[in-house]
Enzyme design. Structure first.
Site, short mmCIF file in Angstrom:
data_model
loop_
_atom_site.label_atom_id
_atom_site.label_comp_id
_atom_site.label_asym_id
_atom_site.label_seq_id
_atom_site.Cartn_x
_atom_site.Cartn_y
_atom_site.Cartn_z
N PHE A 203 0.81 -1.23 0.00
CA PHE A 203 0.00 0.00 0.00
C PHE A 203 0.84 1.27 0.00
O PHE A 203 0.33 2.34 -0.34
CB PHE A 203 -0.95 0.00 1.21
CG PHE A 203 -0.28 0.42 2.51
CD1 PHE A 203 -0.13 1.76 2.81
CD2 PHE A 203 0.20 -0.52 3.42
CE1 PHE A 203 0.50 2.15 4.00
CE2 PHE A 203 0.82 -0.14 4.59
CZ PHE A 203 0.98 1.21 4.88
N LYS B 5 -1.26 -7.16 -9.26
CA LYS B 5 -2.23 -7.28 -8.15
C LYS B 5 -1.79 -6.22 -7.12
O LYS B 5 -0.90 -6.45 -6.31
CB LYS B 5 -2.15 -8.69 -7.54
CG LYS B 5 -3.41 -9.15 -6.84
CD LYS B 5 -3.92 -8.26 -5.72
CE LYS B 5 -3.19 -8.44 -4.41
NZ LYS B 5 -3.59 -7.41 -3.39
N GLU C 119 -4.99 -3.74 -1.88
CA GLU C 119 -6.44 -3.49 -1.85
C GLU C 119 -6.75 -2.22 -1.05
O GLU C 119 -7.88 -1.75 -1.06
CB GLU C 119 -7.19 -4.71 -1.30
CG GLU C 119 -6.88 -5.08 0.15
CD GLU C 119 -5.61 -5.93 0.33
OE1 GLU C 119 -4.64 -5.75 -0.44
OE2 GLU C 119 -5.59 -6.75 1.27
N SER D 83 5.33 -6.94 3.28
CA SER D 83 5.91 -7.26 4.59
C SER D 83 6.68 -8.58 4.53
O SER D 83 6.44 -9.42 3.66
CB SER D 83 4.78 -7.34 5.63
OG SER D 83 3.87 -8.34 5.23
N CYS E 110 9.47 1.77 3.47
CA CYS E 110 10.38 0.69 3.86
C CYS E 110 11.79 1.22 4.05
O CYS E 110 12.63 0.54 4.62
CB CYS E 110 10.38 -0.41 2.80
SG CYS E 110 11.10 0.14 1.26
N GLU F 260 9.02 -3.79 12.92
CA GLU F 260 8.84 -2.71 11.95
C GLU F 260 7.52 -2.03 12.30
O GLU F 260 6.44 -2.56 11.99
CB GLU F 260 8.78 -3.28 10.53
CG GLU F 260 8.61 -2.20 9.50
CD GLU F 260 8.42 -2.71 8.07
OE1 GLU F 260 7.75 -3.74 7.89
OE2 GLU F 260 8.95 -2.07 7.16
P1 NAD Z 1 1.52 -6.61 2.99
O1 NAD Z 1 2.56 -7.65 3.06
O2 NAD Z 1 0.42 -6.63 4.00
O3 NAD Z 1 0.79 -6.61 1.56
C1 NAD Z 1 1.54 -6.64 0.37
C2 NAD Z 1 0.72 -7.37 -0.69
O4 NAD Z 1 0.50 -8.71 -0.27
C3 NAD Z 1 -0.64 -6.75 -0.94
O5 NAD Z 1 -0.90 -6.75 -2.33
C4 NAD Z 1 -1.59 -7.65 -0.18
O6 NAD Z 1 -2.87 -7.74 -0.77
C5 NAD Z 1 -0.90 -8.99 -0.23
N1 NAD Z 1 -1.17 -9.82 0.96
C6 NAD Z 1 -1.42 -9.37 2.22
N2 NAD Z 1 -1.62 -10.41 3.05
C7 NAD Z 1 -1.51 -11.53 2.31
C8 NAD Z 1 -1.61 -12.93 2.60
N3 NAD Z 1 -1.86 -13.37 3.83
N4 NAD Z 1 -1.41 -13.80 1.60
C9 NAD Z 1 -1.15 -13.38 0.35
N5 NAD Z 1 -1.05 -12.07 0.02
C10 NAD Z 1 -1.22 -11.15 0.98
O7 NAD Z 1 2.29 -5.20 3.02
P2 NAD Z 1 1.65 -3.75 3.12
O8 NAD Z 1 1.16 -3.55 4.49
O9 NAD Z 1 0.78 -3.50 1.97
O10 NAD Z 1 2.98 -2.86 2.88
C11 NAD Z 1 3.85 -2.51 3.91
C12 NAD Z 1 5.03 -3.46 3.98
O11 NAD Z 1 5.71 -3.45 2.72
C13 NAD Z 1 6.07 -3.04 4.99
O12 NAD Z 1 6.52 -4.18 5.66
C14 NAD Z 1 7.17 -2.42 4.16
O13 NAD Z 1 8.47 -2.45 4.72
C15 NAD Z 1 7.10 -3.28 2.94
N6 NAD Z 1 7.73 -2.62 1.81
C16 NAD Z 1 8.95 -3.07 1.44
C17 NAD Z 1 9.61 -2.45 0.40
C18 NAD Z 1 10.95 -2.93 -0.03
O14 NAD Z 1 11.40 -2.48 -1.07
N7 NAD Z 1 11.60 -3.81 0.68
C19 NAD Z 1 9.01 -1.37 -0.26
C20 NAD Z 1 7.75 -0.96 0.14
C21 NAD Z 1 7.11 -1.60 1.19
#
Ligand code: NAD
Length: 512
Positions: A167, A191, A194, A244, A299, A397
């Protein structure tokens, strides 16, 4: 605010009569979801629901993959010159319309407008890099590798590839993926998160307007069902993920078990080391900017300032002095420097770390729960001191505007803290000593290092990625490693001998 005429339709029936209806984009057009499942989209500055996003079924994901598969042969055969020309058009359109997408980002993510424009600008850099695709895809040629034999390598696209995004950068992170993937001749299924899905539909419309053939770029909205459908789909050759750490690990393990190429970028806990010789004001400016920018939902945010020796008290005072000057408010107000968090749940989770800090032995220097705007998902900048390993506030985090100060006596202790962290995304050192800075770059176990730079996000012609639990896979995103990820190599050995010299030879081919 609207996301475009085909996207901003309202459903006739309650409870969606006043909400934007956000759905899939397949084969070059908006496709209404049929699952009956959807999720809410909020304006985080008001706390009100503004939209509803469809959640795809396995069949809907398959339809997007089939559209991408059908578009692949023609797109792959499109010349490098034509693809480059199209990328220049995409670059121009995104640039021209950047304020439009920035407004969408503010309305669904909550970040302030200037920061949203910054996100688009950094994504544009990746698109600009991809305009050089004919050069990026150049290969090698060895004439006369053996007598009368030439050997050359070529790089070819993989086919249908997918991106799953978080997000916090709803426009830029997808650009890290679709731009190099499509430039290399692949077709793409995105994808998005959401929580703030509309920027990806804006992207789809812009790509279509630029002239990208239908089916080359597709969007499926959804949750775990859609993600799992992507991971399981036999026609998807590669998956890029950013999110994450637990989900990154799951995505990497599932995708690779299905034989897919995968790069899965995870979470972070970034340390900024401040040495006693650093300019305290400069370090405080950097810590406040990198800790509270985008409400800490980056991040690459600095979440721990590791103060070495006697700099700690001066640094804490300088950070504390700056905090009241940070203007918190709706991201569309011109004065706002920091917006709300993305959802109420996330805001409350971040606040729980502040609540729990004293019980763990940390000091709450500035409590961001006080004075935060009542409407919306706001939390003001928070400063904790005496944060030590073992505390939740140290280890987790938090992904919010909570900056912790950790006090250590020596440079060695500071580096050990960074190296013992399970994450290894970004880190920074603030010092005036070039020798120590060079030693730090040599010693530290993280993928992106800043020397007097608090957020060392690499420019587009390098690649972005962390180490340890911040990246699963062996290719970073965008830049040269992005091109590498979205292509596979082929080596051709060729000869044009005089048929009169031909004879049977059962020996293993040797160079002559
Ligand atoms: P998230 O892991 O909750 O979601 C990321 C994606 O995975 C979304 O599209 C979501 O729909 C999907 N998802 C969520 N739960 C899932 C599940 N149980 N099974 C399958 N798919 C699932 O992350 P977020 O909250 O959207 O974003 C924040 C996180 O992203 C932070 O941890 C941040 O550090 C990380 N991030 C990392 C970088 C990097 O380059 N390393 C860059 C941006 C964000």
């Amino acid at each position: 605010m609207t996301t475009g005429k085909t996207l901003a339709r309202s459903r006739e029936l309650p409870p969606w009569d006043s909400l934007r209806y956000i759905t899939h984009w397949v084969g070059g057009r908006s496709v209404e979801g049929a699952s009956g499942r959807s999720g809410p989209v909020y304006n985080p500055a008001t706390g009100r629901q503004t939209g509803a996003v469809d959640f795809a079924t396995v069949e809907e994901v398959d339809a997007a993959v089939q559209a991408a598969k059908a578009a692949f042969p023609a797109w792959r055969a499109t010349s490098l010159a034509k693809r480059a020309e199209l990328f220049f058009r995409i670059r121009e359109l995104v640039h021209e319309r950047r304020e439009e997408v920035a407004r969408i980002l503010v309305s669904e993510h909550g970040k302030v407008f200037s920061d949203a424009l910054g996100e688009v600008t950094r994504g544009l850099e990746v698109i600009e890099y991809c305009c050089g695709l004919p050069t990026l895809l150049k290969s090698e040629y060895s004439e006369q590798a053996s007598t009368g034999i030439d050997v050359y390598s070529i790089r070819q696209p993989l086919g249908v590839v997918a991106g799953i995004t978080p997000f916090n950068f709803p426009a830029m992170v997808p650009m890290w993926m679709w731009a190099p993937a499509i430039a290399c001749g692949n077709t793409f299924v995105l994808k998005p998160s959401e929580k703030d899905p509309s920027a990806s539909l804006w992207t789809a419309e812009v790509l279509k307007e630029a002239g990208l053939p239908d089916g080359v770029f597709n969007v499926v909205m959804g949750d775990k069902v859609a993600v799992d459908a992507v991971l399981e789909h036999p026609e998807i050759a590669a998956v890029s993920f950013v999110g994450s750490t637990p989900i990154a690990k799951y995505v990497y393990e599932t995708a690779t078990a299905k034989g897919k190429r995968c790069q899965a970028l995870g979470g972070a806990k970034n340390h900024m080391i401040v040495l006693p010789d650093a300019d305290v004001d400069m370090a405080a400016d950097a810590a406040v900017s990198a800790g509270y920018g985008s409400a800490g939902e980056r991040c690459m945010a600095v979440s721990l300032v590791v103060a070495v020796g006697d700099v700690a008290d001066k640094l804490r005072a300088a950070i504390e002095e700056r905090i009241p000057q940070v203007k918190v408010g709706d991201g569309m107000l011109p004065d706002s420097e920091m917006g709300p968090l993305v959802t109420r749940e996330h805001r409350d989770k971040v606040a729980s770390y502040v609540e729990g800090a004293p019980g763990e032995g940390a000091t709450v220097v500035v409590d961001g729960r006080e004075g935060a705007p009542a409407e919306g998902f706001f939390l003001n900048p928070t400063l904790l001191d005496n944060v030590t390993p073992g505390m939740r506030a140290y280890a987790d985090e938090i992904f919010g505007p909570v900056l912790g100060i950790t006090r250590v006596d020596t440079y060695d202790e500071a580096v050990r803290l960074v190296n013992e962290s399970p994450y290894g995304n970004g880190t920074a050192i603030f010092t005036r000593d070039g020798g120590v800075a060079r030693q730090f770059q040599f010693d530290v176990q993280a993928g992106m290092v800043g020397i007097n730079v608090p957020i060392p996000v690499p420019v587009a012609y390098y690649s972005f990625g962390g180490w340890k639990a911040s990246l699963f896979g062996d290719r970073h995103v965008y830049g040269p490693e992005g091109i590498d990820f979205y292509t596979r190599g082929k080596v051709v050995t060729s000869r044009w001998p005089d048929p009169a010299t031909s004879k049977v030879d059962l020996g293993f081919p040797q160079t002559k």
